[in-house]
Scaffold this active site. Structure first.
Site, PDB file in Angstrom:
ATOM      1  N   HIS A 176      -3.551   6.217   3.375  1.00  0.00           N
ATOM      2  CA  HIS A 176      -4.357   5.049   2.990  1.00  0.00           C
ATOM      3  C   HIS A 176      -3.868   3.766   3.648  1.00  0.00           C
ATOM      4  O   HIS A 176      -4.649   2.994   4.218  1.00  0.00           O
ATOM      5  CB  HIS A 176      -4.331   4.936   1.462  1.00  0.00           C
ATOM      6  CG  HIS A 176      -5.255   3.922   0.888  1.00  0.00           C
ATOM      7  ND1 HIS A 176      -4.867   2.626   0.620  1.00  0.00           N
ATOM      8  CD2 HIS A 176      -6.543   4.003   0.490  1.00  0.00           C
ATOM      9  CE1 HIS A 176      -5.876   1.957   0.088  1.00  0.00           C
ATOM     10  NE2 HIS A 176      -6.908   2.768  -0.006  1.00  0.00           N
ATOM     11  N   ASP A 192       0.835  -1.189   0.000  1.00  0.00           N
ATOM     12  CA  ASP A 192       0.000   0.000   0.000  1.00  0.00           C
ATOM     13  C   ASP A 192       0.876   1.247   0.000  1.00  0.00           C
ATOM     14  O   ASP A 192       1.989   1.225  -0.531  1.00  0.00           O
ATOM     15  CB  ASP A 192      -0.927  -0.020   1.229  1.00  0.00           C
ATOM     16  CG  ASP A 192      -2.282   0.601   0.961  1.00  0.00           C
ATOM     17  OD1 ASP A 192      -2.350   1.840   0.918  1.00  0.00           O
ATOM     18  OD2 ASP A 192      -3.262  -0.144   0.778  1.00  0.00           O
ATOM     19  N   SER A 229     -10.990  -0.902  -0.933  1.00  0.00           N
ATOM     20  CA  SER A 229      -9.719  -0.843  -0.201  1.00  0.00           C
ATOM     21  C   SER A 229      -9.905  -1.193   1.261  1.00  0.00           C
ATOM     22  O   SER A 229      -8.977  -1.664   1.924  1.00  0.00           O
ATOM     23  CB  SER A 229      -9.114   0.564  -0.297  1.00  0.00           C
ATOM     24  OG  SER A 229      -8.631   0.823  -1.584  1.00  0.00           O
TER      25      SER A 229
END
EC number: 3.4.14.10
Length: 1445
Positions: A354, A45, A543
């Site tokens: 994120h 990620d 996600s």
């Protein structure tokens, strides 16, 4: 009045990170030990923050994040430069700074690796924007606004003084000027320095004892015989050079008065320009790497002052688990890794928030607040950053290949699960280098890989890559929302049923695979990185669903490991899929259903095999069964772009493949002997009933019979293969089948109308239409009703073109505020003959039902060629168009938008990378091909580099990477790009640039084929250019009666003629068009505006010949002309003279001087000889640094007996301690004009340097004087003042006058530079002798400025004459004279005027010398803040090497 609050209500904290939906809460209540312990999850990620809440430990002092890697390379620092401590315990950094090494560091080898890294290259975009804003408000604005205020007050005073002096003068300007010139240097200095009392006083002091140009007690007049003789002849007042125009003294006076008045205005304007063009490049941190005997350690000097004890000091993270915020203000957590024996430092940060949020969903651990825990709270995390800051956080092939190689095999730990909440849409999943590596990760190294399905729904076939790989090795996870999530996370009032998120991508993949394997909760409120200044935040998407599923898998793995059960990715995947809960929604958005951890655990316990010497896992449990359909080997049967009017027989093959088959036990393969039952619940599918399976490929046929299927709908089913003896284990394999039945017959052949239907929250309805032949765009009109509330309705129109991304023909539109009975329209591109899915969805959070109906109307104006290609040699091009469906309004528009050129590589080489992070298991090193390209821009603009061979591919690419970086001539990185080049454009100024690209692969033979690969460069035109369009060839040739709107009848073929524009127009002037270049743009035909935006065709004009070049005469014609007109002796003499002049700048200095004498002896009036000699002298003496030989520098005294007098004479350090008490108007008081003494710390160049400067100056003056005699200045000025020249040879005369003007200006400028140079202040340099403490947090070390005394009046008079004369010919910012005027204004102490001119020059080309000179001028003006900004920015603007890939 007190408000009563009900505190007894149950706050749904546990639903902020949902776990009940998948049975996690009940599972952990029953099996608390199976909490992820012993499981390692790799998070591919943007990077995980180990300082975030819930991610610091798993209890008992055990860290949660056991390793952090930046696979992208964005955090890499080249530390290959070695250094050793000096006697005083310091190092010299790459930036020239002295680094103080703490005495408590342990370094047995004594060897230090040094590098430099800019802070902003580490920061995510949002953090960078925040820090830039904070730094401006804290460091720049307060000081700068004070400077602007002071400058404005100074301007007001100057205007008042000028106003009063103009009304109070009794002396004529001529008399006043004559007095000021003939009184001596003291008066001249005063006149030139009214705006600087401290400098004037120093000038007066220096004039009494003589003006120095070196370290001796000699004046400039003593050093310069020409100046001495001029001063003697005029009683100390030198006259103008006799070759200069004899300007009246009144003209000098008015000129100087004007310049003096403009100085204050220039300072105000300069500061205003600085404000507008302010650019904070951020800190550049020195980095030091060393080995302490146990592990590698690194220090990042975030103090910026060289005190390493104040910097960030860390050991390798996987060994020490040390992390730190980069600075207190950014809160940006960094760790370090070291590679290549200390030659490469990897600073690991994050490219966004994120990854931290994703990791928290998977395994956050809150021992004091377990309701906030992640799914598997005791699982440990490996953070692998695959998002690259240089390409806006997108993943790159380099990052992915490094990440996969590390997970496959590393010497430190074994990764069990990968979660990847990243992805893009691929053109095909049939092949690709990254897909090959991903298959190895799962099928050879046993890592279970889960990935987000993407957020591009609700249309079908919108799953991204991964999971859309050819090997079907990655599980795709879709996003689900439950009623509890709606209440807790979104604060929705009304209770709604659980459903798939509207935007969650749906299957199948383009090759028929499911795409979506499972679904999981797709939203959570959980931890965020420290740098965001948020404890937690709501994020939603697939996600968020993927890490939830990864956490569920971690719970199962934890149980299997603790219970001692055999496991591999296949057993866990089957357990999850075969026990998932089927939801009341379509299968495309849920796959096998919603994960149920408890049921999956029971499945594994019931059908699993315990590890023991005697137990043997059933052979099918250690195998995957590869399904291939049809001749192309697709993952499923997908009938989409077909008519649906006949049965289809499709061949299906199933092949068992043993886990890690190359190293597997062959006995297991031999033991496979299965009787399988094939089933399908769809009546429109026929398949065999039985299949015997051993370890070999088996094939069978499946028939799809569509005759009973309703048109306009989609049908999905599967053929499943069960083991006949154990059907309770669920299917061993399945063949997905998806069939779309498009509507073939449309109303009028182009119109579809839907019936009104009721849409509830989350409702998704689809209709499938075959796009009629001739259609190129469609317009959809949608209307809602039966509700008094505004509606949110999503339209998704999708077509799939073979081997093209779903985004090729994809239109997504959300109607956010549709009121009852309101009609909304949208237009999109379509491709004829393909099935169009029109998907209309009600938003998942809609609180009211509504009725929706829509119409789809197809249109089309179809050209007979899908692009318009023209050649500059053929000025008119025909293109025929036709409207096949219906009458259409035609308005052809052809517009040029970009200039395109192909750049061949000037350098290409292949190098081996290897090392721990660039080697694939089994000792397969990765190689990289580095290609270098160069280009220049005559005028600034937006450019877009593009690697045409690779740019549209990432996951399906044949190579691992295609990252490019764009640098200026100073090696400063300006932009980067990777796959999908349309995302990346860089705005550039005029200048020269370099592009470096790297391509990676383990096979050198593949890279060798690409060594000559060109780079395509698109430059956006400053203004779009429209081509003229005509309806007939005659009109096109004669440029008459242009084409306007036209009603094109159905079936009518209409020829159109396009005319190439004049390629010598100003729009193309700065493009340097050459053969092989081309111009690109767009071509549209529709009149309606929305259709014009959608129905677009490419336009290209290929340049086939040089544009605007000199016409060539054929050689045979030239030879014939020569025979007719034989050459004379005069022609020979002229040719010989031209040859000699041409060689003046090519031979060495001595030969050039002799050759110049020979030419002048015969052709003394030949202008170009003097011009060439001037350039030769300039080139030679610049090569020997003569232009810096007579510059004053402040250095430390070598004498141990320096007196207090000499110390006082040195330049004082610039350290204002209280900015409120010391304004910019008096901050120059510490600057003095230094008069060197024998013991002074201010020394001039030695005698040889002085002699070299005098030779340079005298040579320039001598040649310039000869040149000036060749030009009649009054005649030239008279010509330049003429508005129109009517004589017959006007063009020839203009050329002659232009040549004289250029030569004259050049001579004046070079002469002026040579005369003025010794009186120009020394250049400030970043050093350690003084410290600029404008910002106490990061003081700037520097060598202060030394201002030489003012020159004698003779020199000033001569410089004034040059300046006034040149200004009659050109502006002061002309490239030929700008350097002279910058120096001239400094000699005249007009520092703001000089700085403004220099600032403008640096806009064209930023150089280090120019930047330091600008800092010098700001220093002289007292603008300390700007000095600090410039010096701090030098390492970022002028790096010593290219950024690493």
């Amino acid at each position: 009045m007190a408000v009563s609050v009900d505190t007894t209500r149950d706050i749904p904290v546990s639903s902020l990170l949902p776990r009940k939906e998948t049975g996690i809460v009940s599972f952990l209540n029953q099996y608390p030990k199976y909490d992820g312990s012993g499981v390692i999850i790799a998070i591919f990620d943007s990077g995980v923050d180990p300082a975030a809440s819930g991610l610091q430990s798993i209890g008992d002092g055990v860290v949660k994040v056991i390793d952090r890697l930046d696979a992208s390379g964005a955090g890499d620092v080249d530390t290959s430069t070695l250094g050793r401590l000096s006697a005083d315990g310091t190092l010299t950094s790459i930036t020239g700074k002295t680094l103080h090494v703490p005495s408590n560091w342990t370094n047995p080898t004594g060897e230090y690796h040094i590098g430099v890294k800019t802070a902003y290259s580490l920061y995510p975009t949002k953090l960078k924007d925040r820090i830039v804003k904070e730094r401006r408000e804290r460091l720049f604005d307060p000081q700068h606004k004070k400077m602007q205020e002071a400058a404005m007050r100074k301007l007001q005073v100057e205007k008042q003084r000028s106003s009063s002096s103009s009304t109070n003068t009794n002396v004529s300007p001529t008399e006043e000027n004559e007095n000021s010139i003939c009184e001596g240097s003291n008066a001249a200095s005063t006149a030139g320095n009214n705006n600087n009392n401290s400098q004037t006083a120093a000038s007066e002091q220096s004039s009494s004892s003589g003006v120095l140009c070196d370290g001796d007690n000699n004046s400039v007049a003593d050093c310069d015989p020409a100046a001495r003789s001029a001063a003697t002849a005029n009683n100390g007042c030198a006259s103008s050079n006799p070759t200069l125009s004899e300007l009246p003294s009144s003209e000098y006076s008015s000129f100087l008065e004007k310049q003096q008045k403009e100085e204050a205005e220039a300072e105000v304007a300069l500061l205003s320009t600085v404000t507008k063009k302010y650019q904070d490049l951020g800190p550049a941190y020195d980095c030091v790497v060393y080995h302490d005997g146990k592990c590698w350690r690194a220090c990042i000097d975030t103090s910026e002052c060289g005190d390493l004890s104040l910097g960030v000091h860390l050991g390798e993270y996987r060994i020490t688990h040390e992390w730190s915020a980069l600075t207190d203000k950014d809160g940006f957590t960094v760790t370090i890794n070291v590679h290549n024996d200390g030659n490469l430092l990897e600073i690991v940060g994050m490219c966004s928030s994120h990854g931290t949020h994703v990791a928290s969903i998977a395994s956050a651990y809150f021992p004091d607040d377990p309701e906030r825990n992640g799914v598997a709270p005791k699982a440990q995390i490996v953070s692998v950053t695959i998002g690259d800051n240089r390409v806006h956080g997108m993943e790159t092939g380099t990052a992915l290949s490094r990440a996969m190689a590390w997970v496959m095999e590393n010497p430190f730990y074994k990764v069990d699960i990968i979660n990847m909440s990243y992805g893009e849409h691929s053109h095909t999943s049939l092949n690709g280098r990254l897909g090959e590596l991903a298959s190895e990760v799962v099928n050879k190294h046993g890592v279970l890989w889960l990935a987000s399905a993407s957020n591009h729904g609700p249309g079908l076939s919108t799953v991204g890559s991964p999971p859309d790989f050819y090997s079907d090795c990655i599980m795709g996870i879709a996003a689900y929302i439950s009623p509890e999530m709606m209440r807790a996370e979104y604060s929705i009032m009304d209770k709604l049923p659980g459903t798939a998120y509207t935007w969650s991508s749906r299957g199948p993949t383009s090759d028929g695979g499911r795409g979506v394997s499972l679904c999981a909760p797709g939203g959570a409120i959980t931890s965020m990185p420290v740098f965001t200044n948020k404890t937690s935040q709501l994020l939603n998407g697939t996600s968020m669903a993927s890490p939830h599923a990864a956490g569920c898998a971690a719970l199962l793995l934890s149980a299997l490991k603790q219970e001692g059960y055999c496991h591999n990715p296949y057993t866990i995947r089957r357990a999850l899929q075969n026990t998932a809960k089927e939801l009341d929604i379509e299968s495309f958005g849920q796959g096998h259903g919603l994960i149920q951890v408890g049921k999956a655990f029971d499945y594994l316990m019931r059908h699993g095999t315990k590890l023991s010497p005697v137990s043997v896992m059933p052979p099918e449990d250690s195998m995957r069964f590869v399904v291939e359909c049809g001749s192309k080997g697709l993952k499923g049967i997908y009938l989409r772009n077909w008519l649906g009017n006949r049965s289809m027989d499709i061949s299906v093959s199933v092949e068992p493949v043993q886990f890690d088959d190359t190293r597997a036990d062959d006995n297991v393969k031999r033991s496979l002997n299965l009787d399988l039952v094939l089933t399908c619940d769809a009546t429109w599918v026929n398949c065999p009933e039985y299949l015997h399976m051993s370890y070999t490929l088996r094939s069978f046929m499946i028939r799809v019979n569509p005759h009973s299927l309703e048109r306009g709908r989609v049908y999905q089913t599967t053929v499943k293969g069960y083991v006949a003896s154990a059907p309770e284990k669920g299917p061993l394999f399945e063949v997905p089948i998806t069939v779309m039945m498009p509507i073939l017959e449309l109303e009028h052949g182009y119109l579809y109308k839907s019936a009104p239907e009721v849409y509830k929250a989350g409702c998704v309805k689809r209709v499938f239409l075959r796009v009629p032949e001739g259609a190129t765009w469609a317009t959809l009109s949608i209307k809602s009703g039966n509700s008094d509330q505004n509606q949110r309705i999503t339209l998704h129109a999708v077509q799939l073109f073979p081997q093209s991304s779903v985004l090729t023909y994809d239109h997504y539109k959300t109607f956010s505020c549709m009121f009852p009975h309101e009609t909304s329209n949208t237009t999109f591109t379509v491709s004829p003959g393909l099935t169009l899915e029109v998907c209309v969805a009600r938003w998942w959070a809609a609180l009211h039902d509504t009725t929706v109906d829509f119409t789809v109307s197809f249109h089309g104006i179809k050209p007979y060629s899908d692009s318009l290609n023209m050649y500059s040699s053929n000025s008119v091009q025909r293109l025929d168009v036709v409207a096949k469906l219906r009458n259409e309004e035609l308005w052809p528009q052809a517009t040029l938008k970009h200039h395109v050129q192909s750049l061949p590589p000037y350098d290409s080489h292949i190098e081996v990378l290897g090392g721990l992070r660039d080697t694939v298991p089994n000792s397969r090193p990765i190689y990289q091909l580095v290609l270098s390209y160069t280009f220049s821009l005559i005028k600034g603009g937006d450019v877009q580099p593009k690697c045409a061979l690779l740019t549209d591919y990432l996951y399906e690419s044949a190579v691992e990477s295609q990252l490019w970086m764009l640098f200026d001539s100073n090696k400063r990185i300006l932009g980067s790009g990777d796959a999908y080049s349309n995302k990346y454009s860089v705005k550039l100024d005029k200048g020269e640039y370099i592009i470096r690209q790297h391509i990676r692969h383990e096979k050198t033979e593949l890279l060798e084929k690409l060594q000559e690969m060109p780079m395509t460069l698109l430059t956006k035109l400053n203004q779009e250019v429209k081509l003229e369009t005509f309806s007939t060839y005659y009109n096109a040739v004669t440029s008459s009666k242009k084409m306007s709107t036209y009603l094109l009848q159905s079936g009518e073929i209409l020829p159109l003629f396009f005319s190439i524009p004049n390629l010598q127009d100003k729009a193309f002037k700065n493009l340097n068009l050459s053969p092989g270049h081309f111009l690109t743009g767009t071509l549209t035909f529709a009149k309606e505006e929305q259709a014009r935006r959608m129905d677009v065709y490419p336009l290209r004009i290929v340049i086939t010949e040089a544009i605007g070049g000199k016409k060539r005469t054929p050689n045979f014609i030239e030879c014939e002309a020569q025979r007719k007109e034989p050459k004379t002796q005069a022609d020979y003499t002229d040719a010989l003279r031209d040859l000699q002049v041409n060689w003046l700048t090519k031979v060495d200095s001595e030969a050039s001087a002799k050759l110049y004498e020979d030419v002048c002896r015969q052709h003394n009036a030949f202008l170009q000889a003097h011009v060439a000699r001037l350039h030769a002298i300039d080139s030679y003496y610049n090569g020997t640094n003569a232009s810096t030989l007579c510059t004053y520098k402040a250095t430390a005294s070598s004498s141990s007996t320096s007196s207090s007098t000499s110390s006082a004479a040195a330049a004082k350090p610039l350290e204002p301690t209280n900015s409120d008490q010391q304004s910019s108007t008096d901050s120059n008081s510490d600057l003095v004009l230094v008069e060197p003494e024998p013991t002074s710390s201010v020394v001039a160049a030695d005698a040889s340097s002085k002699e070299a400067w005098l030779q340079w100056k005298n040579s320039i003056v001598e040649v310039a004087s000869s040149l000036l005699k060749c030009v009649d200045l009054p005649a030239l000025l008279a010509y330049l003042g003429t508005k129109m020249d009517v004589r017959a040879d006007a063009a020839k005369f203009k050329t002659q006058m232009d040549r004289q003007k250029i030569a004259l200006v050049d001579a004046y400028a070079k002469q002026g530079l040579a005369i003025a140079h010794p009186y120009v202040p020394s250049i400030l340099s970043p050093n350690n002798n003084s410290t600029l403490n404008v910002n106490p947090e990061c003081p700037v070390p520097y060598d202060d400025v030394v201002v030489p005394p003012s020159p004698p009046d003779a020199i000033l008079n001569e410089l004034d004459a040059i300046a006034t004369t040149v200004l009659k010919l050109v502006d002061s910012n002309d490239l030929k004279v700008v350097s002279f005027f910058i120096n001239y204004y400094q000699v005249r102490r007009l520092y703001a005027t000089a700085a403004r001119l220099l600032h403008k020059q640096l806009d064209d080309k930023y150089s280090k010398d120019g930047a330091l000179r600008l800092a010098t001028l700001f220093r002289l003006l007292g603008h300390h803040q700007m000095v600090a900004e410039i010096i701090r920015g030098l390492p970022s603007r002028f790096p010593d090497r290219f950024v690493l890939f």
